[in-house]
Scaffold this motif. Structure first.
Motif, PDB file in Angstrom:
ATOM      1  N   THR B  65      -3.118 -14.445  21.709  1.00  0.00           N
ATOM      2  CA  THR B  65      -1.751 -14.592  21.196  1.00  0.00           C
ATOM      3  C   THR B  65      -0.848 -13.508  21.772  1.00  0.00           C
ATOM      4  OG1 THR B  65      -2.664 -15.462  19.140  1.00  0.00           O
ATOM      5  CG2 THR B  65      -0.371 -14.690  19.101  1.00  0.00           C
ATOM      6  N   MET B  66      -1.375 -12.255  21.755  1.00  0.00           N
ATOM      7  CA  MET B  66      -0.592 -11.147  22.306  1.00  0.00           C
ATOM      8  C   MET B  66      -0.306 -11.383  23.775  1.00  0.00           C
ATOM      9  SD  MET B  66      -1.746  -7.299  23.137  1.00  0.00           S
ATOM     10  CE  MET B  66      -2.596  -8.002  24.495  1.00  0.00           C
ATOM     11  N   GLU B  69       2.511 -13.872  24.235  1.00  0.00           N
ATOM     12  CA  GLU B  69       3.824 -13.286  23.932  1.00  0.00           C
ATOM     13  C   GLU B  69       4.319 -12.421  25.091  1.00  0.00           C
ATOM     14  OE1 GLU B  69       3.239 -11.160  20.282  1.00  0.00           O
ATOM     15  OE2 GLU B  69       3.313 -12.980  19.053  1.00  0.00           O
ATOM     16  N   GLU B  70       3.411 -11.665  25.659  1.00  0.00           N
ATOM     17  CA  GLU B  70       3.797 -10.819  26.786  1.00  0.00           C
ATOM     18  C   GLU B  70       4.265 -11.654  27.952  1.00  0.00           C
ATOM     19  OE1 GLU B  70       3.956  -7.372  25.144  1.00  0.00           O
ATOM     20  OE2 GLU B  70       4.158  -7.501  27.315  1.00  0.00           O
ATOM     21  N   LYS B  71       3.555 -12.794  28.186  1.00  0.00           N
ATOM     22  CA  LYS B  71       3.916 -13.694  29.292  1.00  0.00           C
ATOM     23  C   LYS B  71       5.311 -14.243  29.070  1.00  0.00           C
ATOM     24  CE  LYS B  71      -0.338 -15.591  31.250  1.00  0.00           C
ATOM     25  NZ  LYS B  71      -1.216 -16.771  31.336  1.00  0.00           N
ATOM     26  N   GLU B  72       5.603 -14.588  27.781  1.00  0.00           N
ATOM     27  CA  GLU B  72       6.912 -15.166  27.457  1.00  0.00           C
ATOM     28  C   GLU B  72       8.013 -14.126  27.698  1.00  0.00           C
ATOM     29  OE1 GLU B  72       6.786 -17.310  23.720  1.00  0.00           O
ATOM     30  OE2 GLU B  72       8.962 -17.231  23.626  1.00  0.00           O
ATOM     31  N   LYS B  73       7.750 -12.876  27.296  1.00  0.00           N
ATOM     32  CA  LYS B  73       8.753 -11.809  27.486  1.00  0.00           C
ATOM     33  C   LYS B  73       9.058 -11.623  28.948  1.00  0.00           C
ATOM     34  CE  LYS B  73       7.921  -8.719  23.592  1.00  0.00           C
ATOM     35  NZ  LYS B  73       7.383  -7.417  23.199  1.00  0.00           N
TER      36      LYS B  73
END
Lengths: 262, 245
Positions: B65-66, B69-73
């Motif tokens: 999950t983390m 999220e990092e990929k999305e940022k």
């Protein structure tokens, strides 16, 4: 008899703020001293003397038509006294016939004073260090040994004011309809002076007025025997010793003099 | 050989594999190094008895999950660094905004005093309980351009002022301005038989300068006063004659 003396004595002891004598004298005892004094008469003289203290001492004289000055007694019949918010107001009664009431007042030198003569008389103020505000109809105004600032208006009468020092940053104004305005200040006065005489006057200044081409100031400074009185208006605006608070001296009829304080 | 030089050999010394040389000689005779070697030995013993913990079952999911999220940022457009800084320092920004508005407003009033009427400093003087300060404020208004704001303030002062010196000063300043007919007419109302003679003189000068339309009416009313000061009478007659020319 002893009982009555005791009762009167008790009354005098507990009488609040002041005691009234039958000699036309009134003393206001105030631990802090008043912040303002207003004195007004229709006809008569107002004499104010500043001193280093806190009490206000009033002496009133009454002159009936054709008579000689007498102590105004009982005082309450001649002078209406009001005291509120550390300000004292003394108002001479509306004249009964042609009478005058003179007020001689000793007041703390730091008190702001406002004096008014509705009809005629002379106003003399000495040794005050705060605001001297004067509204005079007929008669001269003489202010001596001042250390504060003044706003003086007279209709018929000369204004003479002598300052040993002035309140910094406070404007002053001396305006009369008929009469001379003679002001004296310390040698190191720093002010912006506005001098105006409309007719029958001249301007003399012992202080250098830079940029002023008005000949009478220069002529008079040379010590000519006869000071010329011109018929045309004279208006001068000039700094004294670099400039400072505003001092206005104006007369519709008469000369203006700026002298050094002795 | 110093303690710092001998430090890499502490483990060997403790393990008994270091038996000679300068490092051995130093450690063997140095109390500080002896203590350090002992502490190392104890730490090693603890590690040998350490029980490996198994990770929680949700750890893997949390990790993925983390990662998402990092990929999305990283793929989202980068916000301006200012915006980011703003979000972190909101109070500072609000303070700067208020200060800027105040300074711009104050500076505008100082730079263009006439457009807004008298400057704040002059307004403070005009509202002072001291008549001397009000006098200074009136003459300071003279420096301001002839703007409606300044004129309005001086007219208000004329209406409310109790000190004649200050009233005369206000008239003197108004006399120097260019005024419309309505304003000169409003000043004319102060010329009355009951007015103070010094005020009357100042008003006569004002009339001479501005010539308000209804001046003659007011002058005749004043001249009808039996108790009129002789100088005022003389001057009022002169002004009336001037207006009739």
């Amino acid at each position: 008899m002893n009982r009555w003396i005791f009762i009167v004595g008790i009354i005098l002891v507990v009488w609040p703020a002041h005691a009234q004598s039958n000699q036309g004298t009134l003393r206001f005892v105030n631990a802090e001293g008043p912040t303002a004094l207003h004195a007004e008469v229709h006809w008569g003289n107002l004499t104010i003397v500043g001193y280093d203290g806190t009490d206000v001492v009033l002496e009133a004289l009454h002159t009936a038509e054709g008579g000689m000055p007498q102590p105004a007694s009982p005082l309450a019949d001649y002078v209406f006294v009001e005291e509120a918010a550390n300000a004292i107001s003394l108002t001479g009664r509306t004249p009964q016939g042609f009478e005058s009431i003179d007020l001689v007042i000793r007041v703390p030198a730091e008190t702001n004073i406002h004096l008014r003569i509705k009809r005629g008389g002379e106003i003399r103020v000495g040794s005050m260090n705060a605001l001297v505000e004067i509204d005079h109809r007929n008669g001269s105004v003489v202010l001596e040994d001042l250390g504060g600032h003044a706003l003086v208006k007279a209709v018929n009468g000369s204004i003479a004011a002598s300052f040993r020092g002035i309140t910094p940053d406070k404007a002053m104004s001396f305006v009369t309809l008929n009469g001379e305005v003679a002001l004296s200040f310390p040698d190191d006065l720093e002010a912006d002076v506005w001098l105006r005489t409309t007719r029958n006057g001249h301007v003399f200044s012992a202080f250098t007025l830079p940029g002023v081409r008005y000949p009478y100031a220069q002529e008079a400074a040379k010590g000519t025997d006869k000071e010329p009185y011109g018929s045309a208006p004279i208006a001068i605006r000039a700094p004294v010793n670099g400039g400072g608070p505003l001092i206005v001296a104006a007369t519709e009829n008469g000369p203006i003099r700026l002298e050094h304080h002795p | 050989m110093t303690c710092h030089d001998a430090e890499p050999y502490l483990l060997e010394y403790e393990g008994g594999t270091l038996t000679e040389g300068a490092a051995y000689a130093h450690i063997a005779s140095c109390p500080t190094c002896q203590n350090a070697a002992k502490a190392l030995h104890e730490t090693q013993a603890l590690l040998q008895h350490h029980v490996l913990q198994k990770p929680d079952a949700s750890l893997r999911q949390a990790f993925y999950t983390m990662l998402a999220e990092e990929k999305e940022k990283m793929s989202a457009p980068k916000e301006a660094w200012v915006l980011g800084w703003w979000k972190d320092h909101k109070r500072w920004w609000l303070g700067v905004a208020f200060a800027s508005v105040f300074l711009i407003g104050y500076g505008t009033a100082l730079w263009f005093p006439g457009e807004l009427g008298p400057s704040p400093d002059v307004l403070v003087l005009l509202a002072s309980p001291s008549p001397a300060d009000r006098l200074a404020g009136v003459y300071a208004s003279w420096e301001a351009p002839n703007e409606p704001g300044t004129t309005a303030v001086l007219l208000d002062l004329l209406a409310s002022e109790s000190n004649v010196n200050v009233q005369v000063a206000a008239l003197e300043v108004l006399q120097a301005y260019e005024l419309d007919e309505a304003t000169t007419a409003s000043v004319l109302q102060y010329l009355s038989p009951e007015a103070d003679p010094v005020m009357q003189a100042a008003l006569l000068r004002f009339i001479t300068q501005h010539r308000p339309a209804s001046s003659a009416t007011h002058l005749n009313a004043v001249l009808a006063t039996p108790s009129l000061e002789p100088l005022i009478r003389q001057e009022a007659e002169r002004v009336l004659n001037t207006l009739s020319i």
